[in-house]
Design an enzyme around this catalytic site. Structure first.
Site, PDB file in Angstrom:
ATOM      1  N   PRO A  71       5.245  14.160  -0.357  1.00 60.55           N
ATOM      2  CA  PRO A  71       6.500  13.923  -1.074  1.00 60.55           C
ATOM      3  C   PRO A  71       6.284  12.826  -2.120  1.00 60.55           C
ATOM      4  CG  PRO A  71       6.591  12.972   1.143  1.00 60.55           C
ATOM      5  CD  PRO A  71       5.297  13.713   1.041  1.00 60.55           C
ATOM      6  N   GLY A  75       6.140   6.251  -1.184  1.00 62.88           N
ATOM      7  CA  GLY A  75       5.205   5.238  -0.687  1.00 62.88           C
ATOM      8  C   GLY A  75       3.976   5.832  -0.019  1.00 62.88           C
ATOM      9  N   LEU A  76       3.758   7.150  -0.180  1.00 63.70           N
ATOM     10  CA  LEU A  76       2.577   7.765   0.444  1.00 63.70           C
ATOM     11  C   LEU A  76       1.457   7.990  -0.581  1.00 63.70           C
ATOM     12  CD1 LEU A  76       4.305  10.318   2.881  1.00 63.70           C
ATOM     13  CD2 LEU A  76       3.547   7.985   3.344  1.00 63.70           C
ATOM     14  N   GLY A  77       1.597   7.390  -1.733  1.00 68.06           N
ATOM     15  CA  GLY A  77       0.503   7.421  -2.718  1.00 68.06           C
ATOM     16  C   GLY A  77       0.335   8.757  -3.424  1.00 68.06           C
ATOM     17  N   ALA A  80      -1.086   8.466  -7.046  1.00 67.84           N
ATOM     18  CA  ALA A  80      -2.523   8.134  -7.041  1.00 67.84           C
ATOM     19  C   ALA A  80      -3.335   9.373  -6.694  1.00 67.84           C
ATOM     20  CB  ALA A  80      -2.802   7.015  -6.041  1.00 67.84           C
ATOM     21  N   ALA A  81      -2.853  10.158  -5.721  1.00 65.43           N
ATOM     22  CA  ALA A  81      -3.593  11.361  -5.309  1.00 65.43           C
ATOM     23  C   ALA A  81      -3.638  12.385  -6.447  1.00 65.43           C
ATOM     24  CB  ALA A  81      -2.964  11.958  -4.051  1.00 65.43           C
ATOM     25  N   ASP A 123      -3.941   2.227  -3.509  1.00 64.20           N
ATOM     26  CA  ASP A 123      -3.620   3.664  -3.488  1.00 64.20           C
ATOM     27  C   ASP A 123      -4.758   4.497  -4.075  1.00 64.20           C
ATOM     28  OD1 ASP A 123      -1.200   2.612  -2.716  1.00 64.20           O
ATOM     29  OD2 ASP A 123      -0.006   3.995  -3.918  1.00 64.20           O
TER      30      ASP A 123
END
Ligand code: PMV
Length: 305
Positions: A71, A75-77, A80-81, A123
């Site tokens: 999502p 805050g799960l990066g 960046a991914a 991240d």
């Protein structure tokens, strides 16, 4: 055509404290972003500043297909991914010869540009290399992998990392005598946790303490508290905010047998649960089998440039 994927991340310990040079511990998680890049003569305009940044930075043009299991803005990066996987796919498709370290630093620079100066080097590092990452003295290094069972709870309450970081910074500037001991205590929890990876009960307790310290910094939220309390009641060893707080996600460290129960408790408390463990690979090449490396799932977002 080249398809690459890169994982998301959680902070196990030490968010916010790392902004002030303290140590912290982050971990790559299984959900990934898959990106396919193809050389084309006249690519369509891209609709993501991160992807646009990748093509601009590497000086080439191509079309892009993305499938994300992460999502966004939680805050799960995920940004960046996306950035790491896109850079890797461009690097591969155009034979640019960039190393992993080039990818991590270029991704960080792109994130900084898009986010107007404030981005987390954690991240992009975690997404590039995967695994368990210690942040210490402003540097990042990988630790041996651990098999933590984690359930993530997404409050679906939107938050802005830059605003929360600024808020904590201001609070500290005006109240150093109060805030500095909190940051020191967070660092102590991080460093004790590293010596107790096998003692999950104690690690869980440290997570609870870290959460209380984050709340003391003012980055809690009623929806986060609800999911954290529900996880603990359902059998988690411990639970805490992960990332900037003020909404976004929490994590629970769980006994293997309790993962589903904790996930159910999070959903019953109106959160979205993700059961996960550590990703150890970081960015990786996927087979070009026409399904974007994402096991045939068809919900791609088509973008291009
Ligand atoms: O919300 P996230 O996952 O972007 O986490 C931010 C973590 C902070 O420590 C608050 C900021 C940072 O750059 O490390």
């Amino acid at each position: 055509m080249a398809t690459w994927s890169a994982p998301g991340k959680v902070f196990l310990f030490g968010e916010h404290a790392v902004v002030f040079g303290k140590s912290g511990l982050a971990m790559a998680i299984k959900p990934r972003v898959y990106v396919t890049v193809r050389k084309v003569r006249n690519p369509a305009k891209v609709n993501s500043p991160y992807i646009e940044g990748c093509f601009e930075e590497l000086g080439v043009t191509g079309s892009v297909y993305i499938h994300s299991q992460l999502p966004s803005s939680s805050g799960l990066g995920s940004s960046a991914a996306v950035t790491v996987a896109t850079l890797c796919a461009i690097n591969d498709e155009f034979g640019l010869g960039l190393t992993r370290s080039d990818i991590a630093s270029t991704a960080f620079n792109i994130e900084k540009k898009v986010q107007k100066g404030r981005a987390s080097p954690t991240d992009t590092f975690v997404s590039t290399y995967g695994g368990l990452v210690l942040i210490k003295d402003g540097k990042r290094r990988r630790l041996p992998p651990e098999n933590f069972n984690i359930v993530i709870g997404n409050t679906m309450v939107s938050h802005k990392t830059s605003e929360l970081v600024a808020m904590v910074g201001e609070f500290r500037a005006n109240n150093p005598l109060v805030v500095d001991p909190i940051l020191d205590a967070i660092e102590a929890v991080t460093s004790r946790s590293m010596h107790n990876f096998q003692n999950l009960k104690l690690l869980g307790r440290y997570m609870d303490i870290n959460n209380a310290l984050l709340e003391a910094l003012g980055v809690g939220h009623p929806a986060l508290s609800r999911l954290i309390t529900a996880s603990r009641a359902a059998g988690a060893y411990g639970a805490k905010i992960t990332g900037a707080g003020g909404g976004g996600c929490m994590i629970a460290l769980c006994p293997k047998r309790s993962k589903s129960k904790v996930a159910g408790a999070i959903e019953a408390a109106e959160g979205k649960a993700i059961i996960t463990t550590m990703d150890t690979e970081g960015a990786r090449k996927e087979e070009d089998n026409g399904n974007n490396g994402s096991n045939g799932r068809s919900d791609y977002i088509k973008t291009g440039r």
